[in-house]
Design an enzyme around this catalytic site. Sequence first.
Site, mmCIF file in Angstrom:
data_model
loop_
_atom_site.group_PDB
_atom_site.id
_atom_site.type_symbol
_atom_site.label_atom_id
_atom_site.label_comp_id
_atom_site.label_asym_id
_atom_site.label_seq_id
_atom_site.Cartn_x
_atom_site.Cartn_y
_atom_site.Cartn_z
ATOM 1 N N CYS A 67 7.122 -5.460 1.387
ATOM 2 C CA CYS A 67 6.692 -5.958 2.705
ATOM 3 C C CYS A 67 7.418 -7.238 3.108
ATOM 4 C CB CYS A 67 5.189 -6.171 2.709
ATOM 5 S SG CYS A 67 4.300 -4.701 2.198
ATOM 6 N N ASN A 104 -0.218 -1.081 8.435
ATOM 7 C CA ASN A 104 0.736 -1.864 7.637
ATOM 8 C C ASN A 104 2.010 -1.031 7.472
ATOM 9 O OD1 ASN A 104 2.193 -3.010 5.541
ATOM 10 N ND2 ASN A 104 0.401 -3.420 4.251
ATOM 11 N N HIS A 153 3.271 -10.731 8.443
ATOM 12 C CA HIS A 153 3.192 -9.346 7.996
ATOM 13 C C HIS A 153 1.802 -8.814 8.324
ATOM 14 C CE1 HIS A 153 3.276 -5.744 5.786
ATOM 15 N NE2 HIS A 153 2.530 -6.170 4.794
HETATM 16 N N1 COA Z 1 -13.291 4.885 3.537
HETATM 17 C C1 COA Z 1 -14.543 4.754 3.105
HETATM 18 N N2 COA Z 1 -14.868 4.175 1.921
HETATM 19 C C2 COA Z 1 -13.857 3.702 1.182
HETATM 20 C C3 COA Z 1 -12.504 3.819 1.571
HETATM 21 C C4 COA Z 1 -12.249 4.444 2.801
HETATM 22 N N3 COA Z 1 -10.992 4.583 3.292
HETATM 23 N N4 COA Z 1 -11.742 3.266 0.626
HETATM 24 C C5 COA Z 1 -12.541 2.799 -0.339
HETATM 25 N N5 COA Z 1 -13.839 3.079 -0.017
HETATM 26 C C6 COA Z 1 -15.050 2.738 -0.756
HETATM 27 C C7 COA Z 1 -14.780 2.572 -2.250
HETATM 28 O O1 COA Z 1 -14.817 3.828 -2.884
HETATM 29 C C8 COA Z 1 -15.908 1.668 -2.647
HETATM 30 O O2 COA Z 1 -17.079 2.455 -2.763
HETATM 31 P P1 COA Z 1 -18.141 2.171 -3.953
HETATM 32 O O3 COA Z 1 -18.613 0.755 -3.723
HETATM 33 O O4 COA Z 1 -19.167 3.214 -3.712
HETATM 34 O O5 COA Z 1 -17.362 2.324 -5.211
HETATM 35 C C9 COA Z 1 -16.121 0.767 -1.428
HETATM 36 O O6 COA Z 1 -15.507 1.451 -0.331
HETATM 37 C C10 COA Z 1 -15.525 -0.610 -1.584
HETATM 38 O O7 COA Z 1 -14.209 -0.478 -2.040
HETATM 39 P P2 COA Z 1 -13.356 -1.751 -2.339
HETATM 40 O O8 COA Z 1 -12.003 -1.318 -2.806
HETATM 41 O O9 COA Z 1 -14.132 -2.709 -3.206
HETATM 42 O O10 COA Z 1 -13.229 -2.385 -0.898
HETATM 43 P P3 COA Z 1 -12.721 -3.814 -0.464
HETATM 44 O O11 COA Z 1 -13.802 -4.497 0.233
HETATM 45 O O12 COA Z 1 -11.974 -4.532 -1.554
HETATM 46 O O13 COA Z 1 -11.628 -3.419 0.631
HETATM 47 C C11 COA Z 1 -9.263 -3.214 0.989
HETATM 48 C C12 COA Z 1 -10.489 -2.674 0.272
HETATM 49 C C13 COA Z 1 -8.077 -2.389 0.551
HETATM 50 C C14 COA Z 1 -9.484 -3.069 2.495
HETATM 51 C C15 COA Z 1 -9.079 -4.711 0.621
HETATM 52 O O14 COA Z 1 -9.121 -4.886 -0.773
HETATM 53 C C16 COA Z 1 -7.782 -5.247 1.129
HETATM 54 O O15 COA Z 1 -7.554 -5.302 2.323
HETATM 55 N N6 COA Z 1 -6.895 -5.686 0.231
HETATM 56 C C17 COA Z 1 -5.551 -6.103 0.613
HETATM 57 C C18 COA Z 1 -4.671 -4.905 0.597
HETATM 58 C C19 COA Z 1 -3.396 -5.099 1.337
HETATM 59 O O16 COA Z 1 -3.379 -5.690 2.385
HETATM 60 N N7 COA Z 1 -2.321 -4.587 0.780
HETATM 61 C C20 COA Z 1 -1.017 -4.602 1.337
HETATM 62 C C21 COA Z 1 -0.425 -5.947 1.173
HETATM 63 S S1 COA Z 1 1.226 -5.907 1.588
#
Ligand code: COA
Length: 321
Positions: free
Chosen positions: A111, A278, A248
């Site tokens: 990225c 993204n 980004h």
């Molecule tokens: N739809 C519905 N539920 C979803 C899902 C989706 N697309 N993806 C995950 N879940 C569920 C998970 O299974 C989990 O369920 P559980 O609690 O029953 O196990 C729950 O949602 C929470 O998942 P979690 O991974 O803890 O969510 P989070 O609050 O950490 O959010 C992101 C996930 C990816 C949105 C967050 O971590 C994030 O934005 N991170 C940065 C990633 C990023 O920007 N990467 C690129 C950088 S270049």
Amino acid sequence: MKTRIIGTGSCLPKTVMTNDDLSKYMDTSDEWISSRTGIRERHLAVEETTASMSIEAAKRAMENANVTAAEIDLIILGTVSGDFVTPACACEVQAAIGADRAVAFDINAACSGFMFALNIANAYIQAGLYRTALILGAETLSKIVDWEDRSTCVLFGDGAGAAVVRGDENCGMLSFDQGSDGAKGDVLACPGRANNNPLIKADQTPRYVHMDGQEVYKFAVTTVPASLQKTIEAAGLTPADIDYFALHQANIRIIQSVSKRLHVSDDKFPISLDHCGNISAASVPILLDEMNRKGLLKPGMRVALSGFGGGLTWASAVIEW
Ligand code: COA
């Protein structure tokens, strides 16, 4: 001599996939995706390729810069999803636009790819080796994400962005910062192609993108404001002196956190992730092109750019428009 952005261009695939559309393919919802990320839809390549979108973005940037192919000395393209291992996508762009004199190559900084390309072009221009460069970020992430992993595939989209940069006596890049932390590479990785070497036992490991979202989030909200602060100070400015921050486009919460840490209103952080998702290396140049074409960028304005992601890598720059 400064490195000045004199034109921008971008290209998004025709097909739009909304969050509701995604919920037809997997157990997800518009509410989950938009509340956690700010993303409402993304463009996905069906007929387009990384090269075809790059070529279109390049042509638009050259037209915007009023620069001909014969004037381009250098083409650098950031991507993790080129169509071929070789030739480089930058070489495909060179051939298509007829920039016969140019040196062309790809870089892999995920990225941060467009920002690394900008900083490399700046180094060549500062060294007096080249005058005019075409820099791009382009991705077809839809072919490398794991469509069975709803926690990652919903975040990404496809597209390409480009800028023409040129050495200028008066205005352009004021400062930059870049870095890598290879020890944390595992938190956002894509193993890539399968190996069919007959001497090696077949490896069934899934070869798509996998990510520890929470670790990436922590990395982004600490490293990005620190890198921006350092870059802004190196330009002899404070965050209040910056007119726009073009970051980004990974997640709205990361952007809001950066604006809070720098004590700058989030009005100064334009957004494209709502309609693009993204797009890794393409995010910053697509956003910059949208800002440019909306007329937001006026001569003399100071714009802080920052890219961050897989590697881990990050890079920031302050430019005077
Ligand atoms: N739809 C519905 N539920 C979803 C899902 C989706 N697309 N993806 C995950 N879940 C569920 C998970 O299974 C989990 O369920 P559980 O609690 O029953 O196990 C729950 O949602 C929470 O998942 P979690 O991974 O803890 O969510 P989070 O609050 O950490 O959010 C992101 C996930 C990816 C949105 C967050 O971590 C994030 O934005 N991170 C940065 C990633 C990023 O920007 N990467 C690129 C950088 S270049």
